[in-house]
Design a protein around this motif. Structure first.
Motif, mmCIF file in Angstrom:
data_model
loop_
_atom_site.group_PDB
_atom_site.id
_atom_site.type_symbol
_atom_site.label_atom_id
_atom_site.label_comp_id
_atom_site.label_asym_id
_atom_site.label_seq_id
_atom_site.Cartn_x
_atom_site.Cartn_y
_atom_site.Cartn_z
ATOM 1 N N VAL A 193 0.858 -1.175 0.000
ATOM 2 C CA VAL A 193 0.000 0.000 0.000
ATOM 3 C C VAL A 193 0.902 1.235 0.000
ATOM 4 O O VAL A 193 1.804 1.356 0.827
ATOM 5 C CB VAL A 193 -0.927 0.014 1.234
ATOM 6 C CG1 VAL A 193 -1.774 1.271 1.260
ATOM 7 C CG2 VAL A 193 -1.802 -1.235 1.242
ATOM 8 N N VAL A 194 0.670 2.124 -0.943
ATOM 9 C CA VAL A 194 1.501 3.311 -1.097
ATOM 10 C C VAL A 194 0.601 4.543 -1.085
ATOM 11 O O VAL A 194 -0.482 4.532 -1.647
ATOM 12 C CB VAL A 194 2.280 3.257 -2.434
ATOM 13 C CG1 VAL A 194 3.154 4.469 -2.597
ATOM 14 C CG2 VAL A 194 3.101 1.988 -2.521
ATOM 15 N N SER A 195 1.056 5.575 -0.437
ATOM 16 C CA SER A 195 0.306 6.828 -0.428
ATOM 17 C C SER A 195 1.243 7.953 -0.833
ATOM 18 O O SER A 195 2.346 8.040 -0.288
ATOM 19 C CB SER A 195 -0.244 7.080 0.975
ATOM 20 O OG SER A 195 -1.028 8.237 0.973
ATOM 21 N N PRO A 196 0.909 8.769 -1.787
ATOM 22 C CA PRO A 196 -0.306 8.767 -2.606
ATOM 23 C C PRO A 196 -0.308 7.594 -3.586
ATOM 24 O O PRO A 196 0.733 7.021 -3.885
ATOM 25 C CB PRO A 196 -0.229 10.095 -3.359
ATOM 26 C CG PRO A 196 1.216 10.385 -3.468
ATOM 27 C CD PRO A 196 1.833 9.834 -2.198
ATOM 28 N N VAL A 197 -1.495 7.268 -4.076
ATOM 29 C CA VAL A 197 -1.651 6.148 -4.993
ATOM 30 C C VAL A 197 -0.893 6.440 -6.288
ATOM 31 O O VAL A 197 -1.063 7.503 -6.882
ATOM 32 C CB VAL A 197 -3.149 5.910 -5.302
ATOM 33 C CG1 VAL A 197 -3.325 4.798 -6.311
ATOM 34 C CG2 VAL A 197 -3.900 5.598 -4.025
ATOM 35 N N PRO A 198 -0.030 5.506 -6.722
ATOM 36 C CA PRO A 198 0.727 5.724 -7.953
ATOM 37 C C PRO A 198 -0.160 5.660 -9.200
ATOM 38 O O PRO A 198 -1.274 5.138 -9.152
ATOM 39 C CB PRO A 198 1.752 4.596 -7.959
ATOM 40 C CG PRO A 198 1.237 3.582 -7.019
ATOM 41 C CD PRO A 198 0.316 4.264 -6.069
ATOM 42 N N ALA A 199 0.361 6.144 -10.297
ATOM 43 C CA ALA A 199 -0.363 6.112 -11.572
ATOM 44 C C ALA A 199 -0.531 4.661 -12.031
ATOM 45 O O ALA A 199 0.253 3.781 -11.662
ATOM 46 C CB ALA A 199 0.402 6.905 -12.626
ATOM 47 N N ASP A 200 -1.544 4.415 -12.852
ATOM 48 C CA ASP A 200 -1.818 3.068 -13.357
ATOM 49 C C ASP A 200 -0.597 2.460 -14.034
ATOM 50 O O ASP A 200 -0.295 1.282 -13.845
ATOM 51 C CB ASP A 200 -2.989 3.094 -14.342
ATOM 52 C CG ASP A 200 -4.315 3.409 -13.675
ATOM 53 O OD1 ASP A 200 -4.368 3.366 -12.430
ATOM 54 O OD2 ASP A 200 -5.281 3.692 -14.395
ATOM 55 N N ILE A 201 0.093 3.240 -14.838
ATOM 56 C CA ILE A 201 1.245 2.715 -15.570
ATOM 57 C C ILE A 201 2.358 2.298 -14.616
ATOM 58 O O ILE A 201 3.059 1.310 -14.847
ATOM 59 C CB ILE A 201 1.751 3.722 -16.638
ATOM 60 C CG1 ILE A 201 2.770 3.069 -17.574
ATOM 61 C CG2 ILE A 201 2.323 4.970 -15.986
ATOM 62 C CD1 ILE A 201 2.192 2.028 -18.471
ATOM 63 N N ASP A 202 2.522 3.016 -13.509
ATOM 64 C CA ASP A 202 3.532 2.648 -12.515
ATOM 65 C C ASP A 202 3.173 1.327 -11.831
ATOM 66 O O ASP A 202 4.044 0.491 -11.577
ATOM 67 C CB ASP A 202 3.687 3.747 -11.469
ATOM 68 C CG ASP A 202 4.230 5.039 -12.060
ATOM 69 O OD1 ASP A 202 4.999 4.952 -13.044
ATOM 70 O OD2 ASP A 202 3.882 6.117 -11.550
ATOM 71 N N ILE A 203 1.891 1.136 -11.556
ATOM 72 C CA ILE A 203 1.446 -0.125 -10.963
ATOM 73 C C ILE A 203 1.665 -1.268 -11.944
ATOM 74 O O ILE A 203 2.187 -2.328 -11.588
ATOM 75 C CB ILE A 203 -0.042 -0.038 -10.548
ATOM 76 C CG1 ILE A 203 -0.228 1.010 -9.451
ATOM 77 C CG2 ILE A 203 -0.560 -1.397 -10.101
ATOM 78 C CD1 ILE A 203 -1.673 1.333 -9.142
ATOM 79 N N ALA A 204 1.280 -1.079 -13.190
ATOM 80 C CA ALA A 204 1.432 -2.119 -14.201
ATOM 81 C C ALA A 204 2.889 -2.493 -14.420
ATOM 82 O O ALA A 204 3.215 -3.665 -14.629
ATOM 83 C CB ALA A 204 0.805 -1.660 -15.519
ATOM 84 N N ASN A 205 3.769 -1.517 -14.377
ATOM 85 C CA ASN A 205 5.191 -1.784 -14.593
ATOM 86 C C ASN A 205 5.889 -2.365 -13.372
ATOM 87 O O ASN A 205 7.027 -2.815 -13.468
ATOM 88 C CB ASN A 205 5.913 -0.511 -15.035
ATOM 89 C CG ASN A 205 5.551 -0.112 -16.439
ATOM 90 O OD1 ASN A 205 5.204 -0.958 -17.261
ATOM 91 N ND2 ASN A 205 5.609 1.174 -16.712
ATOM 92 N N SER A 206 5.217 -2.381 -12.225
ATOM 93 C CA SER A 206 5.862 -2.842 -11.001
ATOM 94 C C SER A 206 5.831 -4.364 -10.827
ATOM 95 O O SER A 206 6.473 -4.899 -9.939
ATOM 96 C CB SER A 206 5.223 -2.188 -9.778
ATOM 97 O OG SER A 206 3.911 -2.663 -9.591
#
Length: 85
Positions: free
Chosen positions: A27-40
């Motif tokens: 869980v990360v705050s602030p919520v990362p961008a969709d592309i950052d989540i997908a690339n992680s």
């Protein structure tokens, strides 16, 4: 494609008992961008996902390593058998 009722009964029994592979994301705050989540994360090969769902290669068409098109008949019947419809 021709599907037998007994084939789906076996499929439901196998799927209900199959172990699911879950990934935990921090869980990360602030919520990362969709592309950052997908690339992680590293995506699963589609054959691994199909194996967990007990799909044989005749039930889907591959579109690369990470995408597939599932037979619409099979998809809707799977939802019906699993109780999602």
């Amino acid at each position: 494609m021709e599907f037998l009722a007994s084939e789906f009964t076996v499929l439901k029994q196998k799927t209900m008992s199959a172990s699911k592979t879950l990934r935990k994301l921090a869980v990360v705050s602030p919520v990362p961008a969709d592309i950052d989540i997908a690339n992680s994360v590293e995506p699963f090969h589609i054959s691994e996902i199909a194996k967990e769902l007990n799909l044989s290669p005749k039930h889907y068409d591959l579109y690369g390593k990470y995408k597939a098109k599932v037979s619409s008949f099979f998809f809707f019947f799977y939802l019906l058998v699993m109780g999602f419809m």
